[in-house]
Scaffold this motif. Sequence first.
Motif, PDB file in Angstrom:
ATOM      1  N   VAL A   1      -6.845  -3.384  -1.618  1.00 58.04           N
ATOM      2  CA  VAL A   1      -6.886  -3.157  -0.171  1.00 58.04           C
ATOM      3  C   VAL A   1      -7.415  -4.398   0.542  1.00 58.04           C
ATOM      4  O   VAL A   1      -6.849  -4.847   1.553  1.00 58.04           O
ATOM      5  N   GLU A   2      -8.495  -4.963   0.022  1.00 54.48           N
ATOM      6  CA  GLU A   2      -9.110  -6.145   0.632  1.00 54.48           C
ATOM      7  C   GLU A   2      -8.140  -7.316   0.675  1.00 54.48           C
ATOM      8  O   GLU A   2      -8.129  -8.099   1.638  1.00 54.48           O
ATOM      9  N   ASP A   3      -7.315  -7.428  -0.342  1.00 50.34           N
ATOM     10  CA  ASP A   3      -6.348  -8.534  -0.409  1.00 50.34           C
ATOM     11  C   ASP A   3      -5.080  -8.255   0.386  1.00 50.34           C
ATOM     12  O   ASP A   3      -4.174  -9.091   0.433  1.00 50.34           O
ATOM     13  N   GLY A   4      -4.999  -7.084   1.006  1.00 51.78           N
ATOM     14  CA  GLY A   4      -3.870  -6.762   1.862  1.00 51.78           C
ATOM     15  C   GLY A   4      -2.662  -6.192   1.158  1.00 51.78           C
ATOM     16  O   GLY A   4      -1.590  -6.038   1.770  1.00 51.78           O
ATOM     17  N   TYR A   5      -2.804  -5.844  -0.122  1.00 50.84           N
ATOM     18  CA  TYR A   5      -1.664  -5.348  -0.888  1.00 50.84           C
ATOM     19  C   TYR A   5      -1.498  -3.831  -0.826  1.00 50.84           C
ATOM     20  O   TYR A   5      -0.392  -3.321  -1.055  1.00 50.84           O
ATOM     21  N   ALA A   6      -2.573  -3.102  -0.578  1.00 53.09           N
ATOM     22  CA  ALA A   6      -2.528  -1.646  -0.711  1.00 53.09           C
ATOM     23  C   ALA A   6      -3.296  -0.953   0.400  1.00 53.09           C
ATOM     24  O   ALA A   6      -4.084  -1.573   1.128  1.00 53.09           O
ATOM     25  N   LYS A   7      -3.054   0.349   0.518  1.00 49.04           N
ATOM     26  CA  LYS A   7      -3.810   1.205   1.434  1.00 49.04           C
ATOM     27  C   LYS A   7      -4.148   2.507   0.708  1.00 49.04           C
ATOM     28  O   LYS A   7      -3.405   2.954  -0.171  1.00 49.04           O
ATOM     29  N   VAL A   8      -5.262   3.081   1.043  1.00 49.27           N
ATOM     30  CA  VAL A   8      -5.733   4.306   0.398  1.00 49.27           C
ATOM     31  C   VAL A   8      -5.105   5.523   1.082  1.00 49.27           C
ATOM     32  O   VAL A   8      -5.074   5.610   2.312  1.00 49.27           O
ATOM     33  N   ILE A   9      -4.601   6.470   0.281  1.00 48.17           N
ATOM     34  CA  ILE A   9      -4.051   7.706   0.842  1.00 48.17           C
ATOM     35  C   ILE A   9      -4.881   8.935   0.454  1.00 48.17           C
ATOM     36  O   ILE A   9      -4.718   9.995   1.051  1.00 48.17           O
TER      37      ILE A   9
END
Length: 264
Positions: free
Chosen positions: A128-136
């Motif tokens: 998430v911090e690196d901009g690759y993912a988001k938490v669902i």
Amino acid sequence: MQISGSAARDALASGNLTVAIGFLSDWLLYYQNGEEVVSTLALHSGCASAATLADSDITKFEKGMRVGVSGDIGGVFHNIGLRFINHDGFSTEDFTWVALEPGTLLAALQEGQVDVIVASDELIYNFVEDGYAKVIRSQDYDPDFESEVCCSLGFNKDFVKNNPVTVYKITRAVYRASKWLAESEANREEAVDLLLDKQYISASKEMGVKLVNLLNYGFGTKELVATTNVIGQEYKDLGLLPADFDLSDAEEKFLVKYDLTKIQ
């Protein structure tokens, strides 16, 4: 000794370790097999989340998805994933479950092998911090999980029988540390500094502080018992534990209950 997951549980059961920290959701399953492990203290909430690609249209679990889990099928993150979808009204068969090595989780998402991944917060929030993912979905702050215990303090059962005073003192010391963490963000930042100094974690200080602030601390016996029963009943509903599995028996034999309410 740094050891985690099922390896810690197995080492406790065999007597190669005396005390360890692990996922309550993992250890409870192995109680039914007579594993020589007992828990004495609830440590904190959180620890695991589900995520998808940052630019994905996915915002929640949906039937037919391919879900990648860190570790093995039947392992702790698979079981946490099952709890996520169970809370959302789905059944195990509604999804395809894929076991992935931790180092391959992001690539599996990016290459379209899976739609969602379930893993430790340390991994997820780096993505998430690196901009690759988001938490669902998260055990950290979703209302149906945030008050539950994630990890517990476990001991080898024979050691508990033979060294009750030592076990109590260790439990009391860890409980005091947990209460201290709950008191302030300054205390939690100091704890991260100590972990970095001892090289117990590899994250940056900024990430370490973010992760420890996601969790709730200061839990005691009450929360340990409550979460054990909640998880146990869900595992029965999911078929992970037999329908006739006696949760009251597990509570009496798997948990060592101390009155910690007067400890400062």
